[in-house]
Design a protein around this motif. Structure first.
Motif, PDB file in Angstrom:
ATOM      1  N   VAL A 209      -0.247  13.336  12.144  1.00 57.53           N
ATOM      2  CA  VAL A 209      -1.672  14.103  12.452  1.00 57.53           C
ATOM      3  C   VAL A 209      -2.248  12.196  13.358  1.00 57.53           C
ATOM      4  O   VAL A 209      -3.667  11.939  13.866  1.00 57.53           O
ATOM      5  N   GLY A 210      -1.389  11.375  12.956  1.00 53.60           N
ATOM      6  CA  GLY A 210      -1.605  10.254  13.859  1.00 53.60           C
ATOM      7  C   GLY A 210      -2.803  10.191  15.476  1.00 53.60           C
ATOM      8  O   GLY A 210      -1.847  10.980  15.790  1.00 53.60           O
ATOM      9  N   GLU A 211      -2.975   9.258  15.995  1.00 53.43           N
ATOM     10  CA  GLU A 211      -3.849   9.405  17.300  1.00 53.43           C
ATOM     11  C   GLU A 211      -3.472   8.891  18.317  1.00 53.43           C
ATOM     12  O   GLU A 211      -3.168   8.442  19.064  1.00 53.43           O
ATOM     13  N   SER A 212      -2.327   7.419  17.518  1.00 49.94           N
ATOM     14  CA  SER A 212      -1.040   6.725  18.685  1.00 49.94           C
ATOM     15  C   SER A 212      -0.249   7.510  19.044  1.00 49.94           C
ATOM     16  O   SER A 212       0.339   7.942  17.464  1.00 49.94           O
ATOM     17  N   GLU A 213       0.151   7.766  19.961  1.00 48.96           N
ATOM     18  CA  GLU A 213       1.764   8.574  20.323  1.00 48.96           C
ATOM     19  C   GLU A 213       2.236   6.594  20.206  1.00 48.96           C
ATOM     20  O   GLU A 213       2.044   5.866  21.101  1.00 48.96           O
ATOM     21  N   VAL A 214       3.164   6.692  20.025  1.00 53.24           N
ATOM     22  CA  VAL A 214       4.190   6.108  20.198  1.00 53.24           C
ATOM     23  C   VAL A 214       5.678   6.467  20.879  1.00 53.24           C
ATOM     24  O   VAL A 214       5.981   7.499  20.106  1.00 53.24           O
ATOM     25  N   ALA A 215       6.208   5.110  22.167  1.00 53.69           N
ATOM     26  CA  ALA A 215       7.212   5.831  21.877  1.00 53.69           C
ATOM     27  C   ALA A 215       8.364   5.114  21.732  1.00 53.69           C
ATOM     28  O   ALA A 215       8.337   2.431  21.665  1.00 53.69           O
ATOM     29  N   TYR A 216       9.629   5.523  21.606  1.00 52.24           N
ATOM     30  CA  TYR A 216      10.627   4.912  20.748  1.00 52.24           C
ATOM     31  C   TYR A 216      12.188   5.029  21.376  1.00 52.24           C
ATOM     32  O   TYR A 216      12.404   5.951  21.765  1.00 52.24           O
ATOM     33  N   CYS A 217      12.769   4.183  20.651  1.00 46.80           N
ATOM     34  CA  CYS A 217      13.940   3.909  20.989  1.00 46.80           C
ATOM     35  C   CYS A 217      14.796   4.211  19.247  1.00 46.80           C
ATOM     36  O   CYS A 217      15.375   3.744  19.230  1.00 46.80           O
ATOM     37  N   PRO A 218      16.016   5.431  20.091  1.00 44.58           N
ATOM     38  CA  PRO A 218      16.775   5.482  18.274  1.00 44.58           C
ATOM     39  C   PRO A 218      17.809   4.674  18.195  1.00 44.58           C
ATOM     40  O   PRO A 218      17.902   4.620  17.488  1.00 44.58           O
TER      41      PRO A 218
ATOM     42  N   CYS B 123       1.002  -1.189   0.185  1.00 37.63           N
ATOM     43  CA  CYS B 123       0.007   0.256  -0.313  1.00 37.63           C
ATOM     44  C   CYS B 123       1.136   1.731  -0.053  1.00 37.63           C
ATOM     45  O   CYS B 123      -0.041   2.352   0.171  1.00 37.63           O
ATOM     46  N   GLY B 124       2.142   1.183   0.040  1.00 44.46           N
ATOM     47  CA  GLY B 124       3.627   2.148   0.086  1.00 44.46           C
ATOM     48  C   GLY B 124       3.440   2.804   1.294  1.00 44.46           C
ATOM     49  O   GLY B 124       3.499   4.286   1.427  1.00 44.46           O
ATOM     50  N   LEU B 125       2.420   2.892   2.226  1.00 52.40           N
ATOM     51  CA  LEU B 125       2.869   2.582   3.471  1.00 52.40           C
ATOM     52  C   LEU B 125       4.332   2.502   4.705  1.00 52.40           C
ATOM     53  O   LEU B 125       4.533   2.014   4.482  1.00 52.40           O
ATOM     54  N   ASP B 126       4.566   4.184   5.236  1.00 57.57           N
ATOM     55  CA  ASP B 126       6.304   4.125   6.018  1.00 57.57           C
ATOM     56  C   ASP B 126       5.638   3.552   6.777  1.00 57.57           C
ATOM     57  O   ASP B 126       4.835   5.066   7.725  1.00 57.57           O
ATOM     58  N   TYR B 127       5.853   2.081   7.853  1.00 64.99           N
ATOM     59  CA  TYR B 127       5.293   2.234   9.115  1.00 64.99           C
ATOM     60  C   TYR B 127       5.992   1.400   9.981  1.00 64.99           C
ATOM     61  O   TYR B 127       6.849   1.284   9.463  1.00 64.99           O
ATOM     62  N   ARG B 128       5.357   1.508  11.367  1.00 68.33           N
ATOM     63  CA  ARG B 128       6.867   1.089  12.579  1.00 68.33           C
ATOM     64  C   ARG B 128       5.112   0.093  13.273  1.00 68.33           C
ATOM     65  O   ARG B 128       4.098   0.259  13.553  1.00 68.33           O
ATOM     66  N   VAL B 129       5.544  -0.936  13.398  1.00 71.05           N
ATOM     67  CA  VAL B 129       5.267  -1.752  13.587  1.00 71.05           C
ATOM     68  C   VAL B 129       5.953  -1.668  15.738  1.00 71.05           C
ATOM     69  O   VAL B 129       6.822  -1.930  16.156  1.00 71.05           O
ATOM     70  N   ILE B 130       4.111  -2.033  16.712  1.00 75.48           N
ATOM     71  CA  ILE B 130       5.130  -1.201  18.029  1.00 75.48           C
ATOM     72  C   ILE B 130       3.591  -2.570  18.872  1.00 75.48           C
ATOM     73  O   ILE B 130       3.235  -3.042  18.426  1.00 75.48           O
ATOM     74  N   GLU B 131       4.920  -2.410  19.930  1.00 72.40           N
ATOM     75  CA  GLU B 131       4.586  -3.404  20.895  1.00 72.40           C
ATOM     76  C   GLU B 131       2.723  -2.539  21.594  1.00 72.40           C
ATOM     77  O   GLU B 131       3.366  -0.776  21.602  1.00 72.40           O
ATOM     78  N   ALA B 132       1.775  -3.339  21.828  1.00 71.26           N
ATOM     79  CA  ALA B 132       0.631  -2.315  21.782  1.00 71.26           C
ATOM     80  C   ALA B 132      -0.376  -3.609  23.022  1.00 71.26           C
ATOM     81  O   ALA B 132       0.114  -4.032  23.600  1.00 71.26           O
TER      82      ALA B 132
ATOM     83  N   CYS C  95      17.728   0.696  20.287  1.00 70.31           N
ATOM     84  CA  CYS C  95      18.109  -0.533  19.853  1.00 70.31           C
ATOM     85  C   CYS C  95      16.491  -0.760  19.216  1.00 70.31           C
ATOM     86  O   CYS C  95      15.784  -2.250  19.281  1.00 70.31           O
ATOM     87  N   GLY C  96      15.517   0.031  18.629  1.00 73.37           N
ATOM     88  CA  GLY C  96      14.756  -0.333  18.046  1.00 73.37           C
ATOM     89  C   GLY C  96      13.264  -0.442  18.873  1.00 73.37           C
ATOM     90  O   GLY C  96      12.416  -0.811  18.338  1.00 73.37           O
ATOM     91  N   MET C  97      13.327  -1.031  20.204  1.00 70.86           N
ATOM     92  CA  MET C  97      11.965  -0.442  21.204  1.00 70.86           C
ATOM     93  C   MET C  97      10.979   0.466  20.378  1.00 70.86           C
ATOM     94  O   MET C  97      11.147   1.548  20.060  1.00 70.86           O
ATOM     95  N   ALA C  98      10.192  -0.236  20.650  1.00 71.95           N
ATOM     96  CA  ALA C  98       8.539   0.989  20.396  1.00 71.95           C
ATOM     97  C   ALA C  98       7.657   0.200  20.522  1.00 71.95           C
ATOM     98  O   ALA C  98       6.587  -1.158  20.419  1.00 71.95           O
ATOM     99  N   ALA C  99       7.288   1.268  21.374  1.00 75.69           N
ATOM    100  CA  ALA C  99       5.220   0.730  21.846  1.00 75.69           C
ATOM    101  C   ALA C  99       4.769   2.041  22.161  1.00 75.69           C
ATOM    102  O   ALA C  99       5.243   2.991  22.117  1.00 75.69           O
ATOM    103  N   THR C 100       3.771   1.528  22.052  1.00 77.29           N
ATOM    104  CA  THR C 100       2.432   3.025  22.286  1.00 77.29           C
ATOM    105  C   THR C 100       3.089   3.339  24.009  1.00 77.29           C
ATOM    106  O   THR C 100       3.152   2.299  24.143  1.00 77.29           O
TER     107      THR C 100
ATOM    108  N   PRO D 127      17.384   7.181  26.158  1.00 78.34           N
ATOM    109  CA  PRO D 127      16.720   8.279  26.759  1.00 78.34           C
ATOM    110  C   PRO D 127      15.724   7.603  25.286  1.00 78.34           C
ATOM    111  O   PRO D 127      16.072   8.574  23.866  1.00 78.34           O
ATOM    112  N   VAL D 128      13.963   7.796  24.973  1.00 81.81           N
ATOM    113  CA  VAL D 128      13.680   7.430  24.356  1.00 81.81           C
ATOM    114  C   VAL D 128      12.666   8.835  23.563  1.00 81.81           C
ATOM    115  O   VAL D 128      12.594   9.996  24.166  1.00 81.81           O
ATOM    116  N   LYS D 129      11.987   8.541  22.874  1.00 84.79           N
ATOM    117  CA  LYS D 129      11.559   9.795  21.860  1.00 84.79           C
ATOM    118  C   LYS D 129      10.324   8.880  21.717  1.00 84.79           C
ATOM    119  O   LYS D 129       9.709   8.041  22.040  1.00 84.79           O
ATOM    120  N   HIS D 130       8.992  10.312  20.988  1.00 89.54           N
ATOM    121  CA  HIS D 130       8.242  10.291  21.073  1.00 89.54           C
ATOM    122  C   HIS D 130       7.876  10.695  19.808  1.00 89.54           C
ATOM    123  O   HIS D 130       8.070  11.147  18.783  1.00 89.54           O
TER     124      HIS D 130
END
Ligand SMILES: [Zn+2]
Length: 578
Positions: free
Chosen positions: A216-225, A188-197, A227-232, A405-408
C-alpha cells in the motif's frame, strides 16, 4: 493501569473513507480520530505509541551527537523568499499572514530556519562540524489528504541538519545519520529497504529513502534481485538500447487516417512499436505562474515519460509544468494533436530521450492531420535542445548497474536523507571563517523521519484479521492482564500481584478489570495489539494463569511466577536490550 478507569472506545467497523488496513485499525483501536481532512487527534493509546517512536528517534540522534533543539512552527516568509522556495515549493506550502499582512509559513521542513541559525550562531571553522535536530509538527496543504497518517496535512517529523566545512565532512555526517536511521527502523520492527531517491523540492546532490516495504506504499521502487540496486522509479536510471544499424531511408510522408495512438499507427503500418517515436507536449510556467515555454518530449514508442526526470532536465519545480492544450499551441509550434513529430516543430523546447540518439528509419508524427513520416533519422532530420534520459525504468528493463532485469515493488517512505551541499548556504549567503580568515560556504545535510507515518507503517506491516500486532519496542503497553471475573477476590489479587511485580521492572501493564464478557476483553486485547496477554481465570486459585503472545497463536499455562518471569525476559530482550 486499570482499563475500567481508562478511556478506550474500540470500534467493530472502520469508517468507509479508511481504505488501508492500517488506517482502519488506527481508528478501530481508538488510536486516532479525524478532526478535519488530514488532521488527527491522537487518543491515549495512539499518543503513547507516537511518543515511543519519538523516543527511539531521540535516543539514536543523541547517540550520534546530534543536539535536540525546538524551532517555532511558524516561520517568516522572507526566509523562504530568500532561498527561493517561496515560489518553488508549490501549493503544498502552507502560507499564512499575520494581522499586518506579513507572510509566514507553517513549516513543512526547516532548511531555511536551520541555515539562518548557522548564520546567526556560528562564525568559525573551529565550531564545525555540528548538527541539530528537532521533533515537531509539520504542515503540508495536501490536495488530497488520505490514507490516515500516510498523507496527512499535519504530521510529526524529526528533522536534523548537519553543517560541515567540506564535502568529505558532509559525507561522513551523512553516513552517521544513515546508520542511525538503520537502528531507528530496526528498533521500530520495520522491514525496510534503503533506496536511491530523487532530491525533489529539498534539492541537493544525493538522497536516499528509507522505505518500509508494503503493497500500500506510495513510493514505487525499482530493484535488482542480483546486485541489490534499489531506487525510486523517479530516480532510477535506464540503460539505453543501442540503435539498430541500418541504411538511412529518405523521410516519407504516409497517410495514416485516424491513427492517434502509437499502437494504432504501428498496427496500421505493420511496424514494431520500438520503431516509432512518441511525442508529448507540455507547457511550463514561471514564478508568477504565467505560461513560459512549450516543451515537446520525444521517447521511443514503447517507453513512458518520467515526469521527475523531465522537470529535473528543465530545471523547474514539479508544479511548473502540465500537459499542453495541443489545439491552442498548434498555430505557435506547428503541432497537430495525435500527429506531432520532431520534424518541422518550432517555438518549443525539444527534449529528446537519450535512447533516440542515432536511431534511424523511425516513424513519427508528420505535424499534419492523419499523416506520419517514416525514415526519420536522428541527427539528419532533427536534434534535441536537451538530450537526456527521461524515461521510466519499467519492470523487466535491464538494471543500470549489472544488466539483470529489474523488478518493481512498493514501499512507505518513513525516512529520507539528503546531501544538500552548498545549496542553502549559497542562496542565503551563510559563511564561516576558515584558518586564513576567508569566508567559506557550509556543506549541509538534512535528514527526516516521518514519526507519525512510521506509526502507521508499523501497523501496515504488522497486523492480522483480529487487529494490530505491536512490537514490544513501541507497544502502548507491554502486557495486558485479562481478568475473567474481576469480582472474584483471588483473581483480582493475582492480577494486582502481576501488575505490581511487572511495573517494578518497568514493564507497562494494563489490567482489564472491566465488567465485560471474556470474549469482548480478548477481542479488544487483540485489536489494540498488546504483545503479551496474561489471562487470570478459574485456575487462579491453583496459582495457574494463561500466557499468550499476540504474535503467536498458541497459549501456555504457567504459574504466576513463571508468567511474570517470561514477560520480564521478553521486555529485557526486546525493549531494554536494543
Ligand atoms: Zn543489478
Amino acid at each position: 493501569m486499570r482499563l475500567s478507569k481508562m478511556h478506550l472506545k474500540t470500534l467493530r467497523e472502520a469508517p468507509k473513507e479508511a481504505v488501508l488496513e492500517g488506517h482502519q485499525l488506527l481508528i478501530r483501536a481508538n488510536l486516532i480520530k479525524q478532526y478535519a481532512a488530514g488532521v488527527y487527534m491522537f487518543m491515549p493509546m495512539g499518543w503513547r505509541v507516537t511518543r515511543k517512536v519519538e523516543q527511539i528517534v531521540r535516543e539514536e540522534m543523541d547517540r550520534i551527537g546530534c543536539q535536540e533543539i525546538h524551532m517555532p512552527h511558524i516561520n517568516p516568509g522572507e526566509l523562504w523568499k530568500e532561498s527561493g522556495r517561496w515560489y518553488a515549493y508549490g501549493p503544498e506550502l502552507w502560507r499564512i499572514q499575520d494581522r499586518n499582512e506579513r507572510d509566514f509559513v507553517l513549516n513543512p521542513t526547516c532548511e531555511e530556519m536551520f541555515t539562518d541559525l548557522a548564520r546567526q550562531e556560528v562564525s568559525s571553522y573551529r565550531e564545525l562540524p555540528f548538527s541539530f535536530y528537532h521533533i515537531q509538527f509539520k504542515y503540508r496543504d495536501e490536495a488530497r489528504p488520505r490514507y490516515g497518517l500516510m498523507r496527512s496535512r499535519e504530521f510529526i517529523m524529526k528533522d536534523s541538519y548537519s553543517y560541515d566545512r567540506d564535502v568529505e565532512g558532509m559525507n561522513k555526517s551523512y553516513m552517521e545519520e544513515w546508520e542511525a536511521y538503520e537502528r531507528i527502523f530496526t528498533r521500530c520492527g520495520l522491514d525496510y529497504r534503503v533506496i536511491e531517491a530523487d532530491n525533489g523540492p529539498i534539492g541537493g546532490s544525493a538522497s536516499h529513502e528509507f522505505c518500509a516495504l508494503s503493497d500500500v506504499g506510495e513510493s514505487e521502487v525499482a530493484y535488482c534481485p542480483d546486485c541489490g540496486m534499489a531506487a525510486t522509479i523517479e530516480r532510477a536510471e535506464c540503460v539505453d538500447e543501442a540503435p539498430a544499424v541500418e541504411e538511412m531511408e529518405p523521410v516519407t510522408e504516409v497517410f495514416t487516417p485516424g491513427t492517434k495512438t502509437i499502437e494504432d499507427v504501428c498496427n496500421y503500418l505493420d511496424l514494431p512499436v520500438e520503431k516509432s517515436i512518441k511525442a508529448l507536449m507540455f507547457v511550463t510556467y514561471d514564478n508568477d505562474l504565467n505560461p513560459a515555454d512549450y516543451v515537446a518530449v520525444f521517447v521511443r514508442g514503447d517507453r513512458q515519460v518520467n515526469m521527475i526526470k523531465l522537470v529535473n532536465a528543465l530545471n523547474i519545480p514539479e508544479h511548473y509544468i502540465e500537459f499542453a492544450d495541443e489545439e491552442e499551441m498548434g498555430p505557435v509550434t506547428g503541432c497537430v494533436g495525435g500527429f506531432t513529430g520532431p520534424i518541422g516543430l518550432k517555438n518549443c523546447i525539444k527534449v529528446v530521450d537519450s535512447e533516440l540518439v542515432d536511431t534511424v528509419n523511425m516513424c513519427a508524427g508528420a505535424n499534419k492531420e492523419d499523416h506520419h513520416c517514416t525514415g526519420v533519422c536522428y541527427g539528419r532530420d532533427y536534434v534535441g535542445d536537451i538530450v537526456v534520459d527521461v524515461k521510466r525504468l519499467e519492470e523487466g528493463m535491464p538494471c543500470p548497474k549489472c544488466g539483470t532485469p529489474v523488478k518493481h515493488t512498493r514501499g512507505i517512505e518513513v525516512g529520507q536523507i539528503f546531501k544538500l551541499g552548498t545549496k542553502y548556504s549559497e542562496s542565503m549567503k551563510t559563511y564561516f571563517k576558515d584558518e586564513n580568515g576567508n569566508d567559506c560556504l557550509y556543506y549541509m545535510g538534512c535528514y527526516g523521519v516521518g514519526v507519525t507515518r512510521t506509526v502507521q507503517a508499523i501497523i501496515e506491516q504488522s497486523h492480522d484479521e483480529k487487529g494490530i500486532i505491536w512490537p514490544m519496542s513501541v507497544a502502548p503497553y507491554h502486557v495486558i492482564v485479562t481478568v475473567i471475573n474481576p469480582a472474584d477476590e483471588t483473581q483480582a489479587a493475582i492480577a494486582s500481584q502481576i501488575e505490581a511485580e511487572l511495573e517494578k521492572h518497568r514493564v507497562e501493564v494494563i489490567v482489564d478489570d472491566r465488567d465485560e464478557r471474556p470474549g469482548v476483553k480478548f477481542n479488544d486485547a487483540d485489536l489494540i495489539g498488546i504483545p503479551v496477554r496474561i489471562t487470570v481465570g478459574k485456575k487462579a486459585k491453583d496459582g495457574i494463569v494463561e500466557y499468550k503472545l499476540r504474535r503467536e497463536s498458541e497459549m501456555a499455562e504457567k504459574t504466576v511466577e513463571e508468567a511474570i518471569q517470561a514477560a520480564k525476559d521478553l521486555f529485557d530482550a526486546e525493549v531494554f536490550g536494543m
